[in-house]
Write a protein that holds these residues in place. Structure first.
Motif, PDB file in Angstrom:
ATOM      1  N   ILE A 127     -24.434 -45.250  10.380  1.00  0.00           N
ATOM      2  CA  ILE A 127     -25.221 -45.383   9.160  1.00  0.00           C
ATOM      3  C   ILE A 127     -25.023 -44.125   8.333  1.00  0.00           C
ATOM      4  CG2 ILE A 127     -27.337 -44.465  10.255  1.00  0.00           C
ATOM      5  CD1 ILE A 127     -28.906 -46.500   8.492  1.00  0.00           C
ATOM      6  N   GLY A 128     -24.791 -44.300   7.035  1.00  0.00           N
ATOM      7  CA  GLY A 128     -24.606 -43.166   6.141  1.00  0.00           C
ATOM      8  C   GLY A 128     -25.865 -42.877   5.350  1.00  0.00           C
ATOM      9  N   LEU A 129     -25.868 -41.726   4.705  1.00  0.00           N
ATOM     10  CA  LEU A 129     -26.959 -41.338   3.800  1.00  0.00           C
ATOM     11  C   LEU A 129     -26.345 -40.586   2.633  1.00  0.00           C
ATOM     12  CD1 LEU A 129     -30.385 -39.711   4.565  1.00  0.00           C
ATOM     13  CD2 LEU A 129     -28.792 -38.552   3.022  1.00  0.00           C
ATOM     14  N   SER A 130     -26.786 -40.895   1.420  1.00  0.00           N
ATOM     15  CA  SER A 130     -26.352 -40.152   0.244  1.00  0.00           C
ATOM     16  C   SER A 130     -27.529 -40.039  -0.718  1.00  0.00           C
ATOM     17  CB  SER A 130     -25.166 -40.850  -0.436  1.00  0.00           C
ATOM     18  OG  SER A 130     -24.630 -40.054  -1.471  1.00  0.00           O
ATOM     19  N   CYS A 131     -27.549 -38.949  -1.485  1.00  0.00           N
ATOM     20  CA  CYS A 131     -28.700 -38.643  -2.343  1.00  0.00           C
ATOM     21  C   CYS A 131     -28.643 -39.419  -3.660  1.00  0.00           C
ATOM     22  CB  CYS A 131     -28.754 -37.150  -2.617  1.00  0.00           C
ATOM     23  SG  CYS A 131     -29.001 -36.157  -1.125  1.00  0.00           S
ATOM     24  N   ASN A 132     -28.523 -40.736  -3.534  1.00  0.00           N
ATOM     25  CA  ASN A 132     -28.441 -41.617  -4.699  1.00  0.00           C
ATOM     26  C   ASN A 132     -29.172 -42.918  -4.390  1.00  0.00           C
ATOM     27  OD1 ASN A 132     -25.583 -40.110  -4.399  1.00  0.00           O
ATOM     28  ND2 ASN A 132     -26.166 -40.170  -6.541  1.00  0.00           N
ATOM     29  N   SER A 133     -29.252 -43.765  -5.395  1.00  0.00           N
ATOM     30  CA  SER A 133     -29.980 -45.021  -5.250  1.00  0.00           C
ATOM     31  C   SER A 133     -29.136 -46.084  -4.559  1.00  0.00           C
ATOM     32  CB  SER A 133     -30.379 -45.539  -6.637  1.00  0.00           C
ATOM     33  OG  SER A 133     -29.212 -45.906  -7.362  1.00  0.00           O
ATOM     34  N   VAL A 134     -29.802 -47.139  -4.107  1.00  0.00           N
ATOM     35  CA  VAL A 134     -29.101 -48.279  -3.521  1.00  0.00           C
ATOM     36  C   VAL A 134     -28.141 -48.894  -4.535  1.00  0.00           C
ATOM     37  CG1 VAL A 134     -29.410 -50.663  -2.733  1.00  0.00           C
ATOM     38  CG2 VAL A 134     -30.813 -48.837  -1.753  1.00  0.00           C
ATOM     39  N   ALA A 135     -28.571 -49.000  -5.780  1.00  0.00           N
ATOM     40  CA  ALA A 135     -27.701 -49.575  -6.816  1.00  0.00           C
ATOM     41  C   ALA A 135     -26.419 -48.766  -6.954  1.00  0.00           C
ATOM     42  CB  ALA A 135     -28.440 -49.630  -8.148  1.00  0.00           C
ATOM     43  N   SER A 136     -26.545 -47.463  -6.901  1.00  0.00           N
ATOM     44  CA  SER A 136     -25.371 -46.596  -6.961  1.00  0.00           C
ATOM     45  C   SER A 136     -24.483 -46.811  -5.746  1.00  0.00           C
ATOM     46  CB  SER A 136     -25.806 -45.128  -7.058  1.00  0.00           C
ATOM     47  OG  SER A 136     -24.683 -44.269  -7.020  1.00  0.00           O
ATOM     48  N   HIS A 137     -25.098 -46.883  -4.561  1.00  0.00           N
ATOM     49  CA  HIS A 137     -24.331 -47.116  -3.334  1.00  0.00           C
ATOM     50  C   HIS A 137     -23.517 -48.410  -3.429  1.00  0.00           C
ATOM     51  CE1 HIS A 137     -26.530 -43.841  -1.781  1.00  0.00           C
ATOM     52  NE2 HIS A 137     -27.375 -44.449  -0.969  1.00  0.00           N
ATOM     53  N   LEU A 138     -24.153 -49.467  -3.904  1.00  0.00           N
ATOM     54  CA  LEU A 138     -23.479 -50.770  -3.953  1.00  0.00           C
ATOM     55  C   LEU A 138     -22.268 -50.734  -4.881  1.00  0.00           C
ATOM     56  CD1 LEU A 138     -26.593 -53.134  -4.012  1.00  0.00           C
ATOM     57  CD2 LEU A 138     -25.032 -52.710  -2.099  1.00  0.00           C
ATOM     58  N   SER A 139     -22.373 -49.973  -5.950  1.00  0.00           N
ATOM     59  CA  SER A 139     -21.233 -49.821  -6.847  1.00  0.00           C
ATOM     60  C   SER A 139     -20.147 -48.954  -6.212  1.00  0.00           C
ATOM     61  CB  SER A 139     -21.705 -49.202  -8.169  1.00  0.00           C
ATOM     62  OG  SER A 139     -20.628 -49.067  -9.062  1.00  0.00           O
ATOM     63  N   TRP A 140     -20.568 -47.881  -5.570  1.00  0.00           N
ATOM     64  CA  TRP A 140     -19.634 -46.943  -4.924  1.00  0.00           C
ATOM     65  C   TRP A 140     -18.855 -47.622  -3.805  1.00  0.00           C
ATOM     66  CZ3 TRP A 140     -21.452 -42.751  -1.032  1.00  0.00           C
ATOM     67  CH2 TRP A 140     -20.409 -41.855  -0.759  1.00  0.00           C
ATOM     68  N   ILE A 141     -19.482 -48.543  -3.101  1.00  0.00           N
ATOM     69  CA  ILE A 141     -18.847 -49.230  -1.972  1.00  0.00           C
ATOM     70  C   ILE A 141     -17.507 -49.851  -2.365  1.00  0.00           C
ATOM     71  CG2 ILE A 141     -19.086 -51.412  -0.672  1.00  0.00           C
ATOM     72  CD1 ILE A 141     -21.969 -50.451   0.020  1.00  0.00           C
ATOM     73  N   GLU A 142     -17.389 -50.318  -3.600  1.00  0.00           N
ATOM     74  CA  GLU A 142     -16.118 -50.920  -4.037  1.00  0.00           C
ATOM     75  C   GLU A 142     -14.992 -49.889  -4.026  1.00  0.00           C
ATOM     76  OE1 GLU A 142     -15.774 -54.208  -4.351  1.00  0.00           O
ATOM     77  OE2 GLU A 142     -17.860 -54.163  -3.658  1.00  0.00           O
ATOM     78  N   ASP A 143     -15.301 -48.660  -4.426  1.00  0.00           N
ATOM     79  CA  ASP A 143     -14.301 -47.587  -4.365  1.00  0.00           C
ATOM     80  C   ASP A 143     -13.948 -47.258  -2.916  1.00  0.00           C
ATOM     81  OD1 ASP A 143     -14.431 -47.474  -7.091  1.00  0.00           O
ATOM     82  OD2 ASP A 143     -15.275 -45.442  -7.200  1.00  0.00           O
ATOM     83  N   ILE A 144     -14.970 -47.238  -2.052  1.00  0.00           N
ATOM     84  CA  ILE A 144     -14.740 -46.906  -0.641  1.00  0.00           C
ATOM     85  C   ILE A 144     -13.819 -47.933   0.001  1.00  0.00           C
ATOM     86  CG2 ILE A 144     -15.871 -46.644   1.617  1.00  0.00           C
ATOM     87  CD1 ILE A 144     -18.405 -45.766  -0.016  1.00  0.00           C
ATOM     88  N   LYS A 145     -14.091 -49.204  -0.240  1.00  0.00           N
ATOM     89  CA  LYS A 145     -13.246 -50.265   0.325  1.00  0.00           C
ATOM     90  C   LYS A 145     -11.817 -50.161  -0.195  1.00  0.00           C
ATOM     91  CE  LYS A 145     -15.871 -53.791  -0.793  1.00  0.00           C
ATOM     92  NZ  LYS A 145     -16.401 -55.177  -0.878  1.00  0.00           N
ATOM     93  N   SER A 146     -11.681 -49.865  -1.472  1.00  0.00           N
ATOM     94  CA  SER A 146     -10.345 -49.741  -2.061  1.00  0.00           C
ATOM     95  C   SER A 146      -9.583 -48.594  -1.421  1.00  0.00           C
ATOM     96  CB  SER A 146     -10.459 -49.531  -3.572  1.00  0.00           C
ATOM     97  OG  SER A 146      -9.185 -49.313  -4.148  1.00  0.00           O
ATOM     98  N   TYR A 147     -10.255 -47.442  -1.267  1.00  0.00           N
ATOM     99  CA  TYR A 147      -9.572 -46.280  -0.679  1.00  0.00           C
ATOM    100  C   TYR A 147      -9.213 -46.536   0.788  1.00  0.00           C
ATOM    101  CZ  TYR A 147      -8.347 -41.520   0.520  1.00  0.00           C
ATOM    102  OH  TYR A 147      -7.654 -40.412   0.939  1.00  0.00           O
ATOM    103  N   ALA A 148     -10.075 -47.260   1.489  1.00  0.00           N
ATOM    104  CA  ALA A 148      -9.826 -47.570   2.901  1.00  0.00           C
ATOM    105  C   ALA A 148      -8.721 -48.600   3.072  1.00  0.00           C
ATOM    106  CB  ALA A 148     -11.101 -48.070   3.570  1.00  0.00           C
ATOM    107  N   GLY A 149      -8.379 -49.295   1.989  1.00  0.00           N
ATOM    108  CA  GLY A 149      -7.340 -50.313   2.065  1.00  0.00           C
ATOM    109  C   GLY A 149      -7.785 -51.568   2.775  1.00  0.00           C
ATOM    110  N   VAL A 150      -9.074 -51.914   2.619  1.00  0.00           N
ATOM    111  CA  VAL A 150      -9.605 -53.099   3.289  1.00  0.00           C
ATOM    112  C   VAL A 150     -10.158 -54.065   2.254  1.00  0.00           C
ATOM    113  CG1 VAL A 150     -10.161 -51.842   5.400  1.00  0.00           C
ATOM    114  CG2 VAL A 150     -11.898 -52.061   3.601  1.00  0.00           C
TER     115      VAL A 150
END
Length: 226
Positions: A66-89
């Motif tokens: 489980i991760g933690l970041s000093c931002n909102s859930v809405a921000s996390h959900l948007s950021w997740i798309e970048d994470i998936k792209s960088y991970a190549g999944v």
């Protein structure tokens, strides 16, 4: 501040997958909580992507992440798309939750803040903390990196393998140990017991002191978590 051996706090938090109560979420698994200074930042993105890639290893070891970041859930959900792209999944559902901690309440209570890194308002951000929690909810390891230094997740996996192995057997792992390497008999095990248990597999290292405390044996069979 949570110390080694302490019961990890049973906090409630909003996450990218919904509201959780930490102990209920963890259940009887091992767990890793890892914190991040901010969404949409370069080092953090590489780290969360690496965790996605390593999920089969964590699952093999019976570990929830489980991760933690000093931002909102809405921000996390948007950021997740970048994470998936960088991970190549390509996946519809992100495989682990990210905790919302805009108020820094959780980061503060767990001693995660990095005073050298702050947001636009001058409020300290979370450092790169790693907490490993066992199925009894006890904190077994903590590592605190500065915000500018990415974690070595291969080392985190190595540590979990060591913790699980040494919980299951009366052994300790030496410096730079890797899975499959020889291990050491714990000092609490009497010599006669060690000889009886390991026979000719027991190797005693000669040292100038003449004290036979460095006793090497092959790594015992795998733990039940695999």
């Amino acid at each position: 501040m949570v110390l080694l051996g302490d019961t990890f706090p049973n906090f409630t938090a909003e996450t990218s997958t919904g509201k959780i109560k930490f102990h209920d979420w963890l259940g009887n698994s091992w767990g890793i909580l890892f914190s991040h200074p901010n969404d949409f930042t370069p080092v953090c993105t590489t780290e969360l992507a690496r965790v996605v890639q390593l999920l089969p290893e964590f699952q093999r070891l019976g570990v929830k992440v489980i991760g933690l970041s000093c931002n909102s859930v809405a921000s996390h959900l948007s950021w997740i798309e970048d994470i998936k792209s960088y991970a190549g999944v390509s996946m519809e559902k992100f495989p682990y939750p990210i905790i919302e901690d805009e108020s820094r309440v959780l980061a503060t209570s767990l001693g995660m803040l990095d005073p050298s890194e702050a947001d636009k308002d001058g409020i300290p951000l979370a450092a790169r903390a790693v907490f490993i929690i066992d199925p009894n909810m006890k904190m077994r390891l903590s590592i605190l990196y500065p915000a500018t230094t990415g974690r070595n997740f291969d080392e985190i996996i190595r540590v979990i393998e060591s913790l699980q192995l040494t919980d299951a057997h009366l052994v300790a792992t030496p410096a730079d140990w890797k899975k499959g390497d020889d291990v050491m008999v714990q000092p609490s095990v009497p010599m006669e017991e060690a000889k009886k248990k390991y026979g000719n597999k027991l190797r005693i290292i000669d040292l100038p002191s003449g004290n036979p405390y460095l006793r090497m044996v092959p790594q015992p069979i795998e733990t039940s978590s695999e």
